[in-house]
Design a protein around this motif. Structure first.
Motif, PDB file in Angstrom:
ATOM      1  N   ALA A   1      78.175  43.669  22.408  1.00  0.00           N
ATOM      2  CA  ALA A   1      78.197  45.095  23.090  1.00  0.00           C
ATOM      3  C   ALA A   1      79.076  46.040  22.145  1.00  0.00           C
ATOM      4  CB  ALA A   1      79.076  44.803  24.303  1.00  0.00           C
TER       5      ALA A   1
ATOM      6  N   MET B   1      77.090  47.617  19.618  1.00  0.00           N
ATOM      7  CA  MET B   1      76.010  48.689  20.196  1.00  0.00           C
ATOM      8  C   MET B   1      76.744  50.072  20.196  1.00  0.00           C
ATOM      9  SD  MET B   1      73.403  47.419  22.883  1.00  0.00           S
ATOM     10  CE  MET B   1      72.610  48.533  22.468  1.00  0.00           C
TER      11      MET B   1
ATOM     12  N   LEU C   1      74.409  53.683  20.556  1.00  0.00           N
ATOM     13  CA  LEU C   1      74.481  54.441  21.967  1.00  0.00           C
ATOM     14  C   LEU C   1      75.104  55.768  21.567  1.00  0.00           C
ATOM     15  CD1 LEU C   1      75.716  51.400  24.144  1.00  0.00           C
ATOM     16  CD2 LEU C   1      73.466  52.516  23.925  1.00  0.00           C
TER      17      LEU C   1
ATOM     18  N   PHE D   1      68.480  41.702  24.146  1.00  0.00           N
ATOM     19  CA  PHE D   1      69.842  42.550  24.961  1.00  0.00           C
ATOM     20  C   PHE D   1      70.078  43.924  24.463  1.00  0.00           C
ATOM     21  CE2 PHE D   1      74.301  43.806  24.139  1.00  0.00           C
ATOM     22  CZ  PHE D   1      74.570  43.599  25.253  1.00  0.00           C
TER      23      PHE D   1
ATOM     24  N   GLU E   1      67.320  46.328  26.197  1.00  0.00           N
ATOM     25  CA  GLU E   1      67.603  46.343  27.746  1.00  0.00           C
ATOM     26  C   GLU E   1      68.779  47.422  27.986  1.00  0.00           C
ATOM     27  OE1 GLU E   1      68.526  43.464  31.553  1.00  0.00           O
ATOM     28  OE2 GLU E   1      68.838  42.640  29.521  1.00  0.00           O
ATOM     29  N   GLN E   2      69.624  47.425  26.841  1.00  0.00           N
ATOM     30  CA  GLN E   2      70.745  48.480  26.988  1.00  0.00           C
ATOM     31  C   GLN E   2      70.232  49.924  26.857  1.00  0.00           C
ATOM     32  OE1 GLN E   2      73.553  47.217  28.184  1.00  0.00           O
ATOM     33  NE2 GLN E   2      72.316  45.323  28.262  1.00  0.00           N
TER      34      GLN E   2
ATOM     35  N   LYS F   1      67.370  55.004  28.058  1.00  0.00           N
ATOM     36  CA  LYS F   1      67.940  56.096  27.419  1.00  0.00           C
ATOM     37  C   LYS F   1      67.067  56.669  26.239  1.00  0.00           C
ATOM     38  CE  LYS F   1      72.306  53.620  27.769  1.00  0.00           C
ATOM     39  NZ  LYS F   1      73.028  54.434  28.596  1.00  0.00           N
TER      40      LYS F   1
END
Length: 393
Positions: free
Chosen positions: A196, A199, A203, A243, A246-247, A251
């Motif tokens: 995470a 990422m 992001l 994963f 999915e995040q 977006k």
């Protein structure tokens, strides 16, 4: 034969494309030394425009330090806008949408390309291949923030140049992928750590690009390209990429997989015989369209890619061999589609001279040259050269 790929599509923000065929981003190595557009480049895109619903350009760097190779497009300054506008205009024939792919090469660049400057990455770890890769310098937090801003500024320039969207190149081992990879990113601050944490850079880039895209007066899409797996250990595995998808699925406007074959199954788990496309469909369905690429040559391949889980069929090498692929299918003339390429035809097909050289060398195994007696390499179970892996010729 159904040819469902000839049906149109409307993105959630209202952008409409006339069919589900996309031209893959391919390196031309044809820009000027400073990243400005050349006439050869404009002609290359113009020759392939008009048929596909969308054309995605080869990569354009967002900063000078993000340059990965000679002859690369740049969108790092306003000086680039007029030339990029020529590319967008050339692509817009007969309603084809123009997407500018933007990136930062990170550790996949060299001191030679950067005129003596040391490449940068998430951590000071050299790439596994090629073996003589330069060791990069770990980016400072200030440099990370500046690079995020640069992606947003590049998006604003793409809007001014008349593009219909940008694609973030988070594949083929470039900087966006490097930050997510446990191989390249071994930071312990907010930009690293666990999956995470790794990422956060992607992001933040997506958020900056989205903010810039919101200023467009016409529908403007933001896509993301990723490589499902890395071959290094440690490295990104399929579960990590699922994963990741999915995040970001709510977006961005589409997800584009980078693979040498749309039939690819897992490279790291040989017991998994499910096509990677199907794995991603479970994540993307109902959220955003999935672009499937790799070894799509005939109309039945494009239909099969859609049946396998893709919403768009992406053609790269095949549109080099056959610029009028879509038009021939529309006319019921698929029998005349070229799936091989004669070296003697490359100039007539508006393939730039520098591009001809590396297609004949580094990419020879995937081009289906009529003069090559060797059987074409099957990339259903291995990385292809266009995915950032360099095979010994």
């Amino acid at each position: 034969m159904t040819n469902n790929f000839l049906n149109g599509y409307q993105f959630k923000n209202g952008l409409t494309v006339k069919n589900r065929i996309v031209m893959s981003p391919m390196t031309t190595m044809t820009s000027f030394y400073n990243g400005m557009v050349t006439s050869d480049e404009v002609n290359y895109y113009a020759t392939r425009a008009g048929g596909p619903g969308m054309i995605i350009t080869g990569v354009a760097n967002v900063t000078a330090l993000g340059k990965g190779f000679e002859g690369e497009l740049s969108v790092a300054s306003d000086d680039m806008i007029p030339g990029l506008a020529r590319v967008a205009s050339a692509i817009h024939q007969n309603g084809t949408k123009a997407i500018l792919q933007i990136f930062h090469a990170g550790r996949k660049s060299t001191r030679k390309v950067l005129r003596g400057a040391q490449p940068v990455s998430a951590s000071a770890i050299a790439a596994s291949y090629p073996a003589d890769s330069d060791t990069p310098r770990a980016m400072t937090e200030a440099e990370i923030e500046t690079t995020i801003t640069a992606f947003g500024e590049a998006t604003t320039r793409a809007i001014k140049a008349g593009f219909d969207g940008v694609e973030l190149h988070g594949a083929n081992t470039y900087l966006l992928q490097q930050f997510f990879s446990p191989n390249a990113n071994q930071r312990t601050d907010q930009w690293g750590g666990d999956r995470a944490g790794r990422m956060h850079f992607a992001l933040a880039v997506i958020a900056a690009v989205r903010k810039a895209a919101s200023t467009a007066t016409q529908p403007f899409i933001v896509g993301y390209r990723l490589s499902p797996e890395e071959i290094e250990t440690p490295g990104i595995r399929l579960a990590d990429s699922l994963f990741f998808a999915e995040q970001i699925r709510d977006k961005v406007d589409y997800l584009h997989l980078s693979m040498g074959s749309y039939k690819r199954t897992s490279l790291s788990d040989k017991t998994d015989t499910t096509p990677i496309l199907r794995h991603f469909t479970e994540i993307t369905q109902g959220h955003l369209p999935l672009l499937g690429v790799g070894a799509i040559e005939q109309p039945e391949d494009a239909d099969d890619a859609l049946r396998t889980g893709a919403d768009f069929a992406v053609l790269g090498r095949e549109l080099l061999r056959e610029p009028n692929w879509v038009q021939k299918v529309e006319r019921g003339d698929a029998a005349s589609i070229r799936t091989t390429l004669s070296p003697a035809d490359m100039t007539r097909l508006a393939i730039p001279p520098v591009m001809q050289v590396y297609l004949s060398t580094a990419f020879k195994s995937v081009m289906h040259f009529t003069t090559d007696a060797a059987k074409p390499t099957d990339y259903q179970a291995r990385l292809a050269p266009m995915e950032g892996f360099e095979e010994k010729l």
